[in-house]
Every structure is written in C-alpha cells, then in structure tokens.
Design a protein around this motif. Structure first.
Motif, PDB file in Angstrom:
ATOM      1  N   ALA A 265      -6.027   8.482  -1.552  1.00  0.00           N
ATOM      2  CA  ALA A 265      -6.752   7.561  -2.417  1.00  0.00           C
ATOM      3  C   ALA A 265      -6.089   7.456  -3.794  1.00  0.00           C
ATOM      4  CB  ALA A 265      -8.203   8.017  -2.579  1.00  0.00           C
ATOM      5  N   PHE A 266      -5.269   8.442  -4.140  1.00  0.00           N
ATOM      6  CA  PHE A 266      -4.588   8.463  -5.433  1.00  0.00           C
ATOM      7  C   PHE A 266      -3.084   8.644  -5.201  1.00  0.00           C
ATOM      8  CE2 PHE A 266      -8.588  10.965  -5.632  1.00  0.00           C
ATOM      9  CZ  PHE A 266      -9.380  10.010  -6.237  1.00  0.00           C
ATOM     10  N   ARG A 267      -2.279   8.138  -6.120  1.00  0.00           N
ATOM     11  CA  ARG A 267      -0.820   8.241  -5.980  1.00  0.00           C
ATOM     12  C   ARG A 267      -0.330   9.685  -6.102  1.00  0.00           C
ATOM     13  NH1 ARG A 267       0.677   4.085 -10.313  1.00  0.00           N
ATOM     14  NH2 ARG A 267       0.567   6.053 -11.350  1.00  0.00           N
ATOM     15  N   TYR A 268      -0.659  10.327  -7.203  1.00  0.00           N
ATOM     16  CA  TYR A 268      -0.161  11.675  -7.478  1.00  0.00           C
ATOM     17  C   TYR A 268      -1.301  12.484  -8.060  1.00  0.00           C
ATOM     18  CZ  TYR A 268       1.959  15.487 -10.077  1.00  0.00           C
ATOM     19  OH  TYR A 268       2.251  16.723 -10.578  1.00  0.00           O
ATOM     20  N   ILE A 269      -1.534  13.631  -7.494  1.00  0.00           N
ATOM     21  CA  ILE A 269      -2.613  14.481  -7.978  1.00  0.00           C
ATOM     22  C   ILE A 269      -2.094  15.902  -8.161  1.00  0.00           C
ATOM     23  CG2 ILE A 269      -4.909  15.384  -7.506  1.00  0.00           C
ATOM     24  CD1 ILE A 269      -4.866  12.385  -7.810  1.00  0.00           C
ATOM     25  N   PRO A 270      -2.011  16.360  -9.394  1.00  0.00           N
ATOM     26  CA  PRO A 270      -1.665  17.767  -9.585  1.00  0.00           C
ATOM     27  C   PRO A 270      -2.909  18.609  -9.320  1.00  0.00           C
ATOM     28  CG  PRO A 270      -2.050  16.752 -11.700  1.00  0.00           C
ATOM     29  CD  PRO A 270      -2.184  15.662 -10.663  1.00  0.00           C
ATOM     30  N   CYS A 271      -2.707  19.786  -8.844  1.00  0.00           N
ATOM     31  CA  CYS A 271      -3.839  20.683  -8.646  1.00  0.00           C
ATOM     32  C   CYS A 271      -4.194  21.280  -9.995  1.00  0.00           C
ATOM     33  CB  CYS A 271      -3.473  21.789  -7.652  1.00  0.00           C
ATOM     34  SG  CYS A 271      -4.805  22.955  -7.400  1.00  0.00           S
ATOM     35  N   SER A 272      -5.414  21.086 -10.431  1.00  0.00           N
ATOM     36  CA  SER A 272      -5.840  21.650 -11.711  1.00  0.00           C
ATOM     37  C   SER A 272      -6.573  22.970 -11.513  1.00  0.00           C
ATOM     38  CB  SER A 272      -6.713  20.647 -12.470  1.00  0.00           C
ATOM     39  OG  SER A 272      -7.820  20.282 -11.685  1.00  0.00           O
TER      40      SER A 272
ATOM     41  N   THR B 239     -11.027  16.505  -2.676  1.00  0.00           N
ATOM     42  CA  THR B 239      -9.926  16.957  -1.823  1.00  0.00           C
ATOM     43  C   THR B 239      -9.750  16.011  -0.627  1.00  0.00           C
ATOM     44  OG1 THR B 239     -10.300  19.255  -2.478  1.00  0.00           O
ATOM     45  CG2 THR B 239      -9.035  18.893  -0.470  1.00  0.00           C
ATOM     46  N   VAL B 240     -10.849  15.584  -0.030  1.00  0.00           N
ATOM     47  CA  VAL B 240     -10.774  14.638   1.091  1.00  0.00           C
ATOM     48  C   VAL B 240     -10.153  13.315   0.617  1.00  0.00           C
ATOM     49  CG1 VAL B 240     -12.150  13.230   2.682  1.00  0.00           C
ATOM     50  CG2 VAL B 240     -12.640  15.673   2.428  1.00  0.00           C
ATOM     51  N   ALA B 241     -10.541  12.853  -0.557  1.00  0.00           N
ATOM     52  CA  ALA B 241      -9.955  11.612  -1.103  1.00  0.00           C
ATOM     53  C   ALA B 241      -8.449  11.773  -1.290  1.00  0.00           C
ATOM     54  CB  ALA B 241     -10.630  11.255  -2.423  1.00  0.00           C
ATOM     55  N   ILE B 242      -8.030  12.938  -1.748  1.00  0.00           N
ATOM     56  CA  ILE B 242      -6.598  13.206  -1.909  1.00  0.00           C
ATOM     57  C   ILE B 242      -5.900  13.187  -0.557  1.00  0.00           C
ATOM     58  CG2 ILE B 242      -4.932  15.016  -2.529  1.00  0.00           C
ATOM     59  CD1 ILE B 242      -6.993  15.744  -4.805  1.00  0.00           C
TER      60      ILE B 242
END
Length: 143
Positions: A95-102, A88-91
């Motif tokens: 740190a990533f372009r697009y992150i869906p919540c899984s 979560t901190v990386a998000i």
C-alpha cells in the motif's frame, strides 16, 4: 489456579514487549524520529507520534501490573497491537512505496512477514487475556 498463571504469563510478556519497545525507541531517539518522518503519514504528525506511541506503550505496561486495570490494559494492548498489525498487512500488500521499520531494538531486524506473525501472536495473547480475565470470578462481580 492455572488461569491465574496464564494471565500472569500473558501480562508479563506484554509488559516486556511494551517496555522494551518504548525504551528502545527512546534510546535511539534520533533514528526513531527519522523513521517516523519517513512513514506515509504527514510529517506534522511526527512530534505527536514519537511522544505518544512510546508513552502509550509504557502506560499499558504499567496498567498490566495492577489487577484492577488489567482488563483495560488487555483491551489497550489489543487495540495497539491490532493497529500495528493492520499497518503491517498494508505494508505487505504494498500500500506504500517505502516503509522503514520504526520499531526499536531487535524487533527492527524482523522482516515484514515476521512482523506480522509477531504482531498476531501479541494480538492473540491479548484476546486470550481478556477472555480469561472476563471469566475470572472476581472480575465478574466487579463488572
């Protein structure tokens, strides 16, 4: 007596969290798989992750039920929730372009800053559970 009640409350909260999280992933299986495929991990990891994560959550919840396994379960909870928190901190640091919540269920509706607070709460109570159990006279004799 107060320590025992707090330990039971912490255990109950963690059991509810992990059973809810795993069940909601299994009930929305196709969505969970799709979300995992959209994570920044290689897609070859998806089959491993979609079975491992909810299974570990159930195993931790199960272990929290039993007094003799509780310290190990608190450590497992701390490890898993810490991993989710670091992610979560990386998000939050992009740190990533697009992150869906899984995540499943209502947890999915949280914003990333809310996820961080949520995760830190469960990291904190896992640490508190470890500290309280380690001070437990019954546990001190067994170690």
């Amino acid at each position: 007596m107060k320590r025992k009640i707090i330990i039971e409350l912490i255990s109950s909260l963690l059991i509810l969290l992990f059973l809810y999280a795993s069940l909601s992933k299994w009930l929305a299986w196709r969505t969970f798989i799709g979300d995992m495929n959209n994570q920044p991990f290689p897609n070859w990891m998806t089959p491993f992750l979609v079975w491992t994560i909810p299974t570990i959550e159930v195993l931790i919840a199960f272990a929290l039920i039993f007094e003799k396994l509780r310290v190990k379960a608190f450590y497992a909870s701390l490890f898993l929730m810490s991993a989710f928190t670091i992610y979560t901190v990386a998000i939050l640091f992009h740190a990533f372009r697009y992150i869906p919540c899984s995540c499943g269920g209502v947890i999915r509706k949280l914003t990333w800053p809310q996820h961080l607070v949520f995760n830190l709460f469960f990291v904190g109570i896992s640490i508190l559970g470890i500290m309280l159990k380690k001070r437990d006279p019954v546990h001190a004799v067994e170690v």
